[in-house]
Design a protein around this motif. Structure first.
Motif, PDB file in Angstrom:
ATOM      1  N   MET A   1       0.849  -1.203   0.000  1.00  0.00           N
ATOM      2  CA  MET A   1       0.000   0.000   0.000  1.00  0.00           C
ATOM      3  C   MET A   1       0.880   1.246   0.000  1.00  0.00           C
ATOM      4  O   MET A   1       1.622   1.482   0.937  1.00  0.00           O
ATOM      5  N   CYS A   4       0.466   3.775   3.014  1.00  0.00           N
ATOM      6  CA  CYS A   4       0.521   3.226   4.382  1.00  0.00           C
ATOM      7  C   CYS A   4       1.916   3.380   4.976  1.00  0.00           C
ATOM      8  O   CYS A   4       2.894   2.877   4.430  1.00  0.00           O
ATOM      9  N   LEU A   6       3.191   2.025   7.617  1.00  0.00           N
ATOM     10  CA  LEU A   6       3.802   0.764   8.083  1.00  0.00           C
ATOM     11  C   LEU A   6       4.230  -0.137   6.928  1.00  0.00           C
ATOM     12  O   LEU A   6       5.009  -1.064   7.114  1.00  0.00           O
ATOM     13  N   CYS A   7       3.737   0.138   5.712  1.00  0.00           N
ATOM     14  CA  CYS A   7       4.226  -0.587   4.514  1.00  0.00           C
ATOM     15  C   CYS A   7       5.469   0.093   3.944  1.00  0.00           C
ATOM     16  O   CYS A   7       6.116  -0.445   3.062  1.00  0.00           O
ATOM     17  N   HIS A  45       0.274  -5.973   4.413  1.00  0.00           N
ATOM     18  CA  HIS A  45      -0.729  -4.938   4.697  1.00  0.00           C
ATOM     19  C   HIS A  45      -2.078  -5.603   4.970  1.00  0.00           C
ATOM     20  O   HIS A  45      -2.906  -5.780   4.080  1.00  0.00           O
ATOM     21  N   HIS A  98      -3.265  -0.871   9.375  1.00  0.00           N
ATOM     22  CA  HIS A  98      -2.288  -1.936   9.120  1.00  0.00           C
ATOM     23  C   HIS A  98      -2.065  -2.631  10.461  1.00  0.00           C
ATOM     24  O   HIS A  98      -1.642  -1.981  11.426  1.00  0.00           O
TER      25      HIS A  98
HETATM   26 ZN   LIG Z   1       0.371  -1.207   5.311  1.00  0.00          ZN
END
Ligand SMILES: [Zn+2]
Length: 156
Positions: A1, A4, A6-7, A45, A98
């Protein structure tokens, strides 16, 4: 993603990475309000814990056990508060949750870092979400190095 956070972890975000496998990444949290607080982030994700597959759950169980054992042995943690909240993701116009877990070690007895004693004043009660960091950046670096050095004893 693409959107995102955290991605798209940067090397700076991964500064305090303790461990990773194919399913999860374990970090020492930036905010050490509870000493040894960690974050466990799904590598994929995944938007809700109910969307995790069986392999991810099994892997998570092993990580939870290893992490708890390490913090009990190395810091004397008594028990742990695990939470999966993801509320912040919904502050944005386009929510992009996420799956990640916050793990706060809790202490019946004071924990000692670099000869300084820290008490868990809320022990046996809900953690204080507004509690400020308890240790200096220098002590946090020391704690990270201490845990990183011992990680292979607990994580295979
Ligand atoms: Zn993510």
């Amino acid at each position: 993603m693409l959107e995102c956070a955290l991605c798209n972890l940067t090397p700076q975000d991964k500064k305090w990475m303790l461990y990773e496998n194919n399913d999860w990444i374990v970090f020492l949290a930036d905010k050490q309000d509870y000493i040894g607080r960690c974050m466990v982030v799904c590598q994929e994700h995944c938007q809700s814990i109910s969307d995790l597959n069986i392999e991810q759950w099994i892997s998570l169980k092993v990580i939870m056990s290893s992490l708890e054992q390490m913090l009990k042995s190395e810091l004397g943690a008594t028990m742990f508060n695990w939470s999966c909240l993801m509320n912040d993701a919904y502050k944005a116009d386009c929510a992009c949750p996420h799956v990640h877990f916050h793990m706060r070690p809790r202490y019946a007895e004071p924990v000692i870092i670099k000869n300084r004693e820290y008490r868990d004043d809320e022990f046996a009660h809900h953690y204080d979400n507004k509690k400020p960091a308890q240790i200096t950046d220098e002590a946090a670096d020391f704690l990270f190095a201490q845990l990183k050095e011992k990680i292979s004893l607990y994580f295979s």
